[in-house]
Design an enzyme around this catalytic site. Structure first.
Site, short mmCIF file in Angstrom:
data_model
loop_
_atom_site.label_atom_id
_atom_site.label_comp_id
_atom_site.label_asym_id
_atom_site.label_seq_id
_atom_site.Cartn_x
_atom_site.Cartn_y
_atom_site.Cartn_z
N LYS A 81 0.97 -1.07 0.13
CA LYS A 81 0.05 -0.02 0.09
C LYS A 81 0.98 1.34 0.02
O LYS A 81 2.12 1.19 0.46
CB LYS A 81 -0.78 -0.08 1.35
CG LYS A 81 -2.02 0.80 1.20
CD LYS A 81 -3.22 0.28 0.63
CE LYS A 81 -4.44 0.97 0.69
NZ LYS A 81 -5.66 0.14 -0.03
N VAL A 186 -20.81 0.44 -3.47
CA VAL A 186 -21.18 -0.94 -3.15
C VAL A 186 -22.26 -1.17 -2.79
O VAL A 186 -23.01 -2.17 -3.21
CB VAL A 186 -19.87 -1.33 -2.13
CG1 VAL A 186 -20.17 -2.72 -1.64
CG2 VAL A 186 -18.43 -1.20 -2.53
N ALA A 187 -22.98 -0.26 -1.73
CA ALA A 187 -24.10 -0.64 -1.38
C ALA A 187 -25.32 -0.60 -2.33
O ALA A 187 -26.19 -1.56 -2.39
CB ALA A 187 -24.43 0.56 -0.34
P1 NAD Z 1 -18.68 5.33 -1.81
O1 NAD Z 1 -17.77 6.40 -1.34
O2 NAD Z 1 -19.32 5.18 -3.13
O3 NAD Z 1 -19.83 5.06 -0.64
C1 NAD Z 1 -19.72 5.17 0.63
C2 NAD Z 1 -20.81 5.92 1.26
O4 NAD Z 1 -21.01 5.95 2.60
C3 NAD Z 1 -21.19 7.44 0.85
O5 NAD Z 1 -22.22 7.54 0.28
C4 NAD Z 1 -20.97 8.10 2.03
O6 NAD Z 1 -21.91 9.40 2.21
C5 NAD Z 1 -21.61 7.00 2.96
N1 NAD Z 1 -21.29 7.29 4.50
C6 NAD Z 1 -19.92 7.98 4.77
N2 NAD Z 1 -19.92 7.73 6.18
C7 NAD Z 1 -21.21 7.38 6.70
C8 NAD Z 1 -21.81 7.13 8.00
N3 NAD Z 1 -21.33 7.62 9.11
N4 NAD Z 1 -23.28 6.65 7.89
C9 NAD Z 1 -23.91 6.45 6.65
N5 NAD Z 1 -23.33 6.66 5.48
C10 NAD Z 1 -22.02 7.09 5.54
O7 NAD Z 1 -17.65 4.22 -1.43
P2 NAD Z 1 -17.73 2.66 -1.77
O8 NAD Z 1 -17.01 2.40 -2.98
O9 NAD Z 1 -19.34 2.19 -2.10
O10 NAD Z 1 -17.33 1.72 -0.60
C11 NAD Z 1 -17.96 1.46 0.61
C12 NAD Z 1 -17.24 0.71 1.59
O11 NAD Z 1 -16.52 -0.48 1.15
C13 NAD Z 1 -15.68 1.63 1.84
O12 NAD Z 1 -15.35 0.94 3.18
C14 NAD Z 1 -14.80 0.93 0.93
O13 NAD Z 1 -13.36 0.87 1.70
C15 NAD Z 1 -15.25 -0.42 0.95
N6 NAD Z 1 -14.76 -1.26 -0.41
C16 NAD Z 1 -15.02 -0.88 -1.35
C17 NAD Z 1 -14.52 -1.37 -2.57
C18 NAD Z 1 -15.08 -0.84 -4.00
O14 NAD Z 1 -14.80 -1.70 -4.78
N7 NAD Z 1 -15.62 0.24 -4.03
C19 NAD Z 1 -13.88 -2.46 -2.22
C20 NAD Z 1 -13.42 -3.01 -1.24
C21 NAD Z 1 -13.92 -2.17 -0.05
#
Ligand code: NAD
Length: 349
Positions: A81, A186-187
């Site tokens: 990293k 992701v969600a």
């Molecule tokens: P994203 O930025 O698209 O979405 C994250 C969402 O979480 C945002 O809409 C943000 O407003 C919301 N958020 C932040 N704090 C919050 C809180 N306290 N309560 C509720 N919502 C809150 O990010 P993503 O790509 O969907 O990633 C989500 C998670 O998954 C992260 O932890 C990331 O590290 C992990 N992740 C993502 C990937 C990927 O491929 N994108 C891969 C592995 C892990």
């Protein structure tokens, strides 16, 4: 901290490389935990740290995490990293990114970079002008690579289904209530797939408009951010922040399953025991969320097409089942079991 070796997450890192470029103001740290299975691979984070020590702790923790994640995903990659230490205004210039690319190149392939927080595809393109040891570049339609989000979502969806099968004995998400923390990339993918299968969704995000938009699309209900961790549901799926499972929040959980894509969900290793003590089934985060890195790896290594990526992601539920089975047999919590399996794979049992 007396030295680098004393950091809790140093854990036998093969090397940590400190980079300074006076012309561009670049300050970065590249850490490689293990190259046992292949080049140390993991993204670059661009972040303002209050103290340099915080940057060191972060890069070491993340780098070791990548070793475990890549090993458990069955990839021919080690773990590494990088962090670029931003100023308070987070000034990022193409020159700075280019200098970083030269530093990555100087390591001769022992570290391969990609996107992380604060770094985007355009930065990767800039880096690729300096070195070939980079992934997460734009790809042509239909080719392997590009945005990891949808691939992560697919793996998380399959992982949630595996957890539901194990904890509730159900083959489908139909009629089940899933609480989603986060309404991002992701969600969003998870919500669409789960809704298609007939799940009922409660969604929260600190960006209320984003939560509402997703809820409208999938026929879900928006709940307040502070309500999600105590909501009565069949699954809590954290897809926003890390460190959300601590002594207090675990005591208040109202679900039989926690399975989501957010990184580092357990605040401390002891929280893995706490979740288990409450009889809640936990899907270790770096195992369930490996879909994105599987896609990035296949792009970088060039050892498969879309079908291969899919196949590799579809191995995630089997890996989770193996972890849960060992957890049941040994009494060790699933996070601890996953760490043990990962360490064996990287030759550090
Ligand atoms: P994203 O930025 O698209 O979405 C994250 C969402 O979480 C945002 O809409 C943000 O407003 C919301 N958020 C932040 N704090 C919050 C809180 N306290 N309560 C509720 N919502 C809150 O990010 P993503 O790509 O969907 O990633 C989500 C998670 O998954 C992260 O932890 C990331 O590290 C992990 N992740 C993502 C990937 C990927 O491929 N994108 C891969 C592995 C892990």
């Amino acid at each position: 901290m007396d030295s680098l070796w004393d950091y809790p997450d140093f854990d036998g890192h093969e090397f940590a490389h400190f980079v300074t470029d006076e012309t561009t103001g670049l300050r970065a740290i590249i850490a490689v935990h293990s190259t046992h299975l292949g080049p140390g691979a993991g993204g670059t984070r661009f972040w303002h740290y209050a103290k340099t020590g915080d940057a060191i702790a972060d890069v070491l923790r993340l780098s070791r995490g990548m070793s475990y994640k890549n090993a458990m995903a069955g990839l021919p990659l080690g773990g590494g990293k990088a962090v670029i230490l931003a100023d308070a205004a987070r000034t990022k210039t193409p020159g700075m990114i280019a200098a970083f690319g030269r530093a990555v190149g100087g390591l001769g392939g022992r570290y391969v970079t990609a996107e992380d927080v604060g770094v985007n595809v355009a930065d990767m393109v800039e880096i690729s002008k300096q070195t070939k040891f980079v992934a997460g570049l734009p790809v042509a339609e239909g080719a392997v690579g590009g945005d990891p989000g949808p691939h992560t979502s697919y793996g998380v969806f399959l992982g949630v289904k595996a957890a539901v099968k194990r904890a509730l004995g159900r083959d489908s998400l139909a009629g089940l209530h899933i609480a989603l923390q986060g309404a991002g990339s992701v969600a969003g993918g998870l919500a669409r797939r789960a809704a298609q299968e007939g799940a009922r969704l409660s969604i929260t995000d600190i960006d209320t408009a984003r939560a509402q938009k997703l809820a409208d699309e999938v026929g879900g209900a928006v709940v307040a951010p502070e309500a999600i961790m105590t909501l009565e549901a069949d699954v809590l799926s954290p897809n926003a922040l890390g460190a959300i499972l601590d002594e207090q929040s675990i005591a208040a959980l109202n679900v039989p399953i926690v399975a989501g894509g957010a990184n580092n969900q357990l605040a401390t290793p002891a929280d893995g025991d706490r979740v288990q003590a409450r009889g809640i089934l936990y899907a270790p985060d770096y195992v369930i969320n490996a879909g994105g890195i599987i896609n990035v790896s296949t792009e970088y290594v060039g050892d498969g097409d879309e079908a291969v990526v899919r196949q590799r992601i579809e191995a995630i539920p089997g890996r989770l089942e193996q972890i849960w089975a060992e957890s049941a047999a040994t009494g060790r919590n699933p996070a601890e079991v996953a760490d043990g399996m990962a360490r064996k794979l990287i030759g550090r049992a």
